[in-house]
Design a protein around this motif. Structure first.
Motif, mmCIF file in Angstrom:
data_model
loop_
_atom_site.group_PDB
_atom_site.id
_atom_site.type_symbol
_atom_site.label_atom_id
_atom_site.label_comp_id
_atom_site.label_asym_id
_atom_site.label_seq_id
_atom_site.Cartn_x
_atom_site.Cartn_y
_atom_site.Cartn_z
ATOM 1 N N LEU A 1 0.825 -1.203 0.000
ATOM 2 C CA LEU A 1 0.000 0.000 0.000
ATOM 3 C C LEU A 1 0.863 1.259 0.000
ATOM 4 O O LEU A 1 0.436 2.314 -0.469
ATOM 5 N N ASN A 2 2.062 1.126 0.510
ATOM 6 C CA ASN A 2 2.993 2.253 0.559
ATOM 7 C C ASN A 2 3.629 2.512 -0.814
ATOM 8 O O ASN A 2 3.590 3.624 -1.346
ATOM 9 N N PHE A 3 4.194 1.463 -1.410
ATOM 10 C CA PHE A 3 5.013 1.633 -2.615
ATOM 11 C C PHE A 3 4.395 1.050 -3.891
ATOM 12 O O PHE A 3 4.806 1.408 -4.992
ATOM 13 N N GLY A 4 3.442 0.117 -3.752
ATOM 14 C CA GLY A 4 2.881 -0.529 -4.927
ATOM 15 C C GLY A 4 3.867 -1.494 -5.568
ATOM 16 O O GLY A 4 4.997 -1.671 -5.112
ATOM 17 N N ARG A 5 3.439 -2.135 -6.666
ATOM 18 C CA ARG A 5 4.319 -3.069 -7.372
ATOM 19 C C ARG A 5 3.719 -3.345 -8.753
ATOM 20 O O ARG A 5 2.522 -3.587 -8.886
ATOM 21 N N VAL A 6 4.577 -3.322 -9.765
ATOM 22 C CA VAL A 6 4.170 -3.613 -11.139
ATOM 23 C C VAL A 6 5.177 -4.592 -11.724
ATOM 24 O O VAL A 6 6.382 -4.455 -11.498
ATOM 25 N N VAL A 7 4.701 -5.590 -12.459
ATOM 26 C CA VAL A 7 5.593 -6.564 -13.082
ATOM 27 C C VAL A 7 5.530 -6.448 -14.599
ATOM 28 O O VAL A 7 4.490 -6.110 -15.178
ATOM 29 N N ASP A 8 6.645 -6.718 -15.225
ATOM 30 C CA ASP A 8 6.738 -6.743 -16.678
ATOM 31 C C ASP A 8 6.223 -8.092 -17.177
ATOM 32 O O ASP A 8 6.614 -9.148 -16.665
ATOM 33 N N THR A 9 5.350 -8.077 -18.164
ATOM 34 C CA THR A 9 4.753 -9.328 -18.658
ATOM 35 C C THR A 9 5.182 -9.646 -20.089
ATOM 36 O O THR A 9 4.503 -10.407 -20.790
ATOM 37 N N GLY A 10 6.292 -9.079 -20.521
ATOM 38 C CA GLY A 10 6.772 -9.347 -21.873
ATOM 39 C C GLY A 10 7.058 -10.811 -22.115
ATOM 40 O O GLY A 10 6.728 -11.357 -23.184
ATOM 41 N N ARG A 11 7.641 -11.485 -21.141
ATOM 42 C CA ARG A 11 7.954 -12.905 -21.308
ATOM 43 C C ARG A 11 6.679 -13.745 -21.374
ATOM 44 O O ARG A 11 6.604 -14.724 -22.118
#
Length: 314
Positions: free
Chosen positions: A273-283
């Motif tokens: 909730l503080n920093f969030g998170r996003v992942v790359d889904t290219g693979r």
């Protein structure tokens, strides 16, 4: 190659139960066995249910007697205790290692293994190392599980081993820590921060597990929807009221107000909730060959409608 006999762990949960039902509906699969300490909520079609604890070495007898050739380990869930998550995985991998019939292992993991911090990249790739994981909790346990899976893959290179790191699941039928968080009438947030939120619709998550089971796709893959929502946007779309508080006060607040405990304000969730998170889904798109049908925003709106909440603008 289509598997003949599939064992699915964690069928008492959303992913395990539904993927077992999907696989059981495939006429090319001879048999599907669902394993958990609790029965599936909605049934698993023609899949056979075995009430068993994967922490027990007897799981090896189930695998050997049924001549299981494919194992889908969908059991590690946020709500489960460390012993079931880590010790259960160790016992399951030991049973798979001893079985000469097992030729494929699919493991449900989580993007939480990357952690969440001010040093996080714009989008984590599968090659990125974790950033500031808490000393204990769900993310740490998941990282430990992945370590055991890597060890298994080294010892049994003949087994196709696939690990999927899922973003937080959401959708009309999904019940999880994150869905319970957004359902709170007053939603605690970290004062001064507005995290980026990437989600994955439950239907897309099931499609990923099914594809990993039916095809030989070794490796580690991030699975998340396209696009992000800011935390403030998501709360507004759900028609909820944000309550910004200093970060140390978030877990304290969870103990003071009825209803907030359902969201389980663990150190993992508070950092998210503080920093969030996003992942790359290219693979996932290029090598795994799958593009999620639902964007983060559309998946979130489906959850809001399914839960009787309000979608912004509706």
């Amino acid at each position: 190659m289509t598997p003949n006999v599939v064992l699915v762990t964690g069928v008492g949960g959303y992913l395990g139960g539904n993927v077992a039902a999907r696989l059981a509906a495939n006429p090319d699969i001879e048999r599907v066995i669902g394993v958990d300490t609790v029965p599936p909520r909605g049934g698993t079609g023609r899949a056979a249910f075995v009430r068993a604890d994967i922490r027990n070495p007897l799981i090896a007898k189930v695998i050997n007697s049924a001549r299981v050739d494919t194992v889908v380990h969908a059991a590690p869930r946020r709500a489960q205790h460390k012993e079931l998550t880590v010790i259960g995985t160790m016992q399951l991998l030991a049973a798979c290692q001893r079985s000469r019939a097992v030729r494929k292992l699919v493991v449900r993991s989580t993007a939480a293994v990357y952690g969440a911090s001010s040093r996080s990249p714009a989008a984590f790739t599968e090659d990125d190392a974790p950033r500031d994981l808490p000393a204990s909790g769900y993310a740490r346990d998941a990282a430990e599980v992945e370590g055991y899976v890597r060890g298994f893959a080294r010892r049994r290179p003949d087994v196709v081993t696939t690990t999927i790191r899922f973003a937080d699941l959401i959708g009309a039928d999904v019940d999880s820590v994150i869905t319970r968080y957004f359902a709170l009438p007053v939603v605690p947030t970290v004062l001064g921060f507005d995290a980026r939120v990437q989600l994955l619709h439950g239907d897309d998550a099931l499609a990923v597990l099914e594809r990993a089971t039916l095809r030989d796709l070794p490796g580690v893959y991030n699975a998340g929807a396209d696009g992000v929502l800011m935390l403030s946007q998501a709360i507004r779309r759900a028609g909820r009221v944000p309550l910004p508080v200093p970060r140390p006060a978030v877990p304290v607040l969870a103990k003071l107000f009825p209803g907030t405990r359902a969201a389980d304000f663990s150190p993992d969730l508070v950092r998210y909730l503080n920093f969030g998170r996003v992942v790359d889904t290219g693979r996932l798109k290029t090598i795994f060959g799958f593009a999620p049908r639902w964007t983060t925003a559309r998946a979130f709106d489906d959850y809001v409608r399914g839960g009787g909440l309000r979608v912004e603008g509706s």
